[in-house]
Design an enzyme around this catalytic site. Sequence first.
Site, PDB file in Angstrom:
ATOM      1  N   TYR A 315       0.817  -1.222   0.000  1.00 31.81           N
ATOM      2  CA  TYR A 315       0.000   0.000   0.000  1.00 31.81           C
ATOM      3  C   TYR A 315       0.845   1.263   0.000  1.00 31.81           C
ATOM      4  O   TYR A 315       0.445   2.289  -0.522  1.00 31.81           O
ATOM      5  CB  TYR A 315      -0.904   0.039   1.255  1.00 31.81           C
ATOM      6  CG  TYR A 315      -1.987  -0.995   1.229  1.00 31.81           C
ATOM      7  CD1 TYR A 315      -3.205  -0.738   0.621  1.00 31.81           C
ATOM      8  CD2 TYR A 315      -1.785  -2.254   1.799  1.00 31.81           C
ATOM      9  CE1 TYR A 315      -4.206  -1.698   0.578  1.00 31.81           C
ATOM     10  CE2 TYR A 315      -2.775  -3.221   1.761  1.00 31.81           C
ATOM     11  CZ  TYR A 315      -3.983  -2.940   1.145  1.00 31.81           C
ATOM     12  OH  TYR A 315      -4.960  -3.885   1.093  1.00 31.81           O
ATOM     13  N   VAL A 376      -0.913  -9.829  -3.468  1.00 26.49           N
ATOM     14  CA  VAL A 376      -2.268 -10.253  -3.082  1.00 26.49           C
ATOM     15  C   VAL A 376      -3.098  -9.118  -2.474  1.00 26.49           C
ATOM     16  O   VAL A 376      -4.265  -9.338  -2.144  1.00 26.49           O
ATOM     17  CB  VAL A 376      -2.249 -11.495  -2.159  1.00 26.49           C
ATOM     18  CG1 VAL A 376      -1.683 -12.698  -2.885  1.00 26.49           C
ATOM     19  CG2 VAL A 376      -1.501 -11.234  -0.874  1.00 26.49           C
ATOM     20  N   GLU A 377      -2.510  -7.937  -2.337  1.00 28.27           N
ATOM     21  CA  GLU A 377      -3.277  -6.731  -1.962  1.00 28.27           C
ATOM     22  C   GLU A 377      -2.525  -5.511  -2.464  1.00 28.27           C
ATOM     23  O   GLU A 377      -1.295  -5.442  -2.341  1.00 28.27           O
ATOM     24  CB  GLU A 377      -3.430  -6.574  -0.437  1.00 28.27           C
ATOM     25  CG  GLU A 377      -4.368  -7.552   0.207  1.00 28.27           C
ATOM     26  CD  GLU A 377      -4.547  -7.305   1.704  1.00 28.27           C
ATOM     27  OE1 GLU A 377      -4.515  -6.128   2.124  1.00 28.27           O
ATOM     28  OE2 GLU A 377      -4.701  -8.291   2.431  1.00 28.27           O
ATOM     29  N   ASN A 378      -3.281  -4.549  -2.986  1.00 23.87           N
ATOM     30  CA  ASN A 378      -2.732  -3.261  -3.388  1.00 23.87           C
ATOM     31  C   ASN A 378      -3.942  -2.387  -3.680  1.00 23.87           C
ATOM     32  O   ASN A 378      -4.858  -2.818  -4.377  1.00 23.87           O
ATOM     33  CB  ASN A 378      -1.859  -3.435  -4.657  1.00 23.87           C
ATOM     34  CG  ASN A 378      -1.368  -2.119  -5.237  1.00 23.87           C
ATOM     35  OD1 ASN A 378      -1.485  -1.871  -6.437  1.00 23.87           O
ATOM     36  ND2 ASN A 378      -0.794  -1.272  -4.413  1.00 23.87           N
TER      37      ASN A 378
END
EC number: 3.2.1.86
Length: 491
Positions: A315, A376-378
Amino acid sequence: MTSRTLPAGFLWGGAVAAHQVEGAYNVDGKGLSVADVMTAAGTHDERKITQGVQPGEFYPNHEAVDFYHRYPEDVKLFAEMGFKSFRTSIAWSRIFPQGDELEPNEAGLAFYDRLFDECHKYGIEPVVTLSHFEMPYHLVTAYGGFRSRKTITFFTRFARAVFTRYRDKVKYWLTFNEINNQTNYDREFTLFTNSGFQVKPGENAEAVMYQAAHYEVVASALAVQIAHSINPDFQVGAMVAFTPVYPATDNPRDVFKAQRAMQSRFWFSDVQVEGQYPSWLTHYFQAKKYDLDITPADLANLKKGTVEYLGFSYYMSFATQANDHEDDQFSYNESQDLVTNQFVPQSDWGWQVDPEGLRYALNWMNDRYHLPLFVVENGIGAIDHLTADHEVHDQYRIDYLREHIEQMELAMTEDGVEVMGYTPWSAIDIVSASTGQLSKRYGFIYVDRNDDGSGSLARYRKDSFYWYQHVIATNGAELNQTVGEKDESKS
Ligand code: BG6
């Protein structure tokens, strides 16, 4: 930038976690989880952790966005975007409501059968996290969460049950979500959500964190071994919050402080990938006189249970600076040692937005771990506005994602980093983990639900939905399609 096409089979998709979307917190035998006892907070506040569910308090995860009942509609929308993969988690307390039962709850298992079948109907590959901030609350009150070695057994029993049940439905697994968040051991939220405990007065929070985290890396290594005994084709990964920590200046003391910060944040994945503790950390335990329960059998299990890929969230980046009174260890305390990076902007929630940091992150992990990586997240939490025509013009989200995908593609095509897939956060609007807000929106799909729980729960496609649909359709070659070109028949 030059248009770049990614390898065939690249796992484009989106991500959520069970507790942030499902709701139905007490349906079909589900027990309470740590997420069910956290209230909602404001933009700059921390959520309150209550003793069980208290009357008069509002718990946003109890209903969340009702994915439990609406998943057929949502998965259909994911398919419309072209998802090849969908990352979610299994709510541990649906399967073992208290956490310490011997037998799983059939109704909970049946729900994920239905969900994974629905994904496969559209050719969407589930990517499943075993523990994403949702430990059964009974394990907190009865055992102190991962303070107790017994929780390793409860976790591995849960892992065995779901590996067995979904043997032919899930290939990609992750053990603990953002296991390294608890590096920030001064923050109540991270210890509670990662490890299921709160610090008692007079306790050394860092030492307790290291003990709990040790039990977790052992639990992870045992889960990897169990997974392969059930299906040798399973791919089991670790998952860290990758927040690079830059030195604030080129002063060698700042550079070393940043190195110690990176060591402190990423020893978790060092152990999960290498199967052993880094030497700086075993020396650190001695220097700090942390007498931890780490047995020879644990060390042997760490060696046997290394992961096959590394998933990570990205992030933002951090920056740090040495202070005038560093100890010999240059001990890193995340709640005190971070400084503002003047070269990168901040989101409304104060997160330092740094797309080039993603390329740095991918190169750093590639050099260190030599494993396939999986973003796997952004994503970016932002306030969205639904127009009278039920549209959301979220150009800021498109810009954020485009700039990060560009950097990921540079890492792949220019630097030779192997990336398996990209599942931005989040597939659909979710309850924010840290604030409990719905208004901190991340999704491609807008959900009509407000911070106070009001709203119809209707779903609407945002501009980013159409943009991402085109990105996937071109396998990442075209990142600049404007939303004006969207297919109007679908709005
Ligand atoms: C990660 C978590 O920390 O970041 C997610 O894995 C979370 O669960 C996401 O939602 C964004 O953070 P937040 O606190 O804004 O929801």
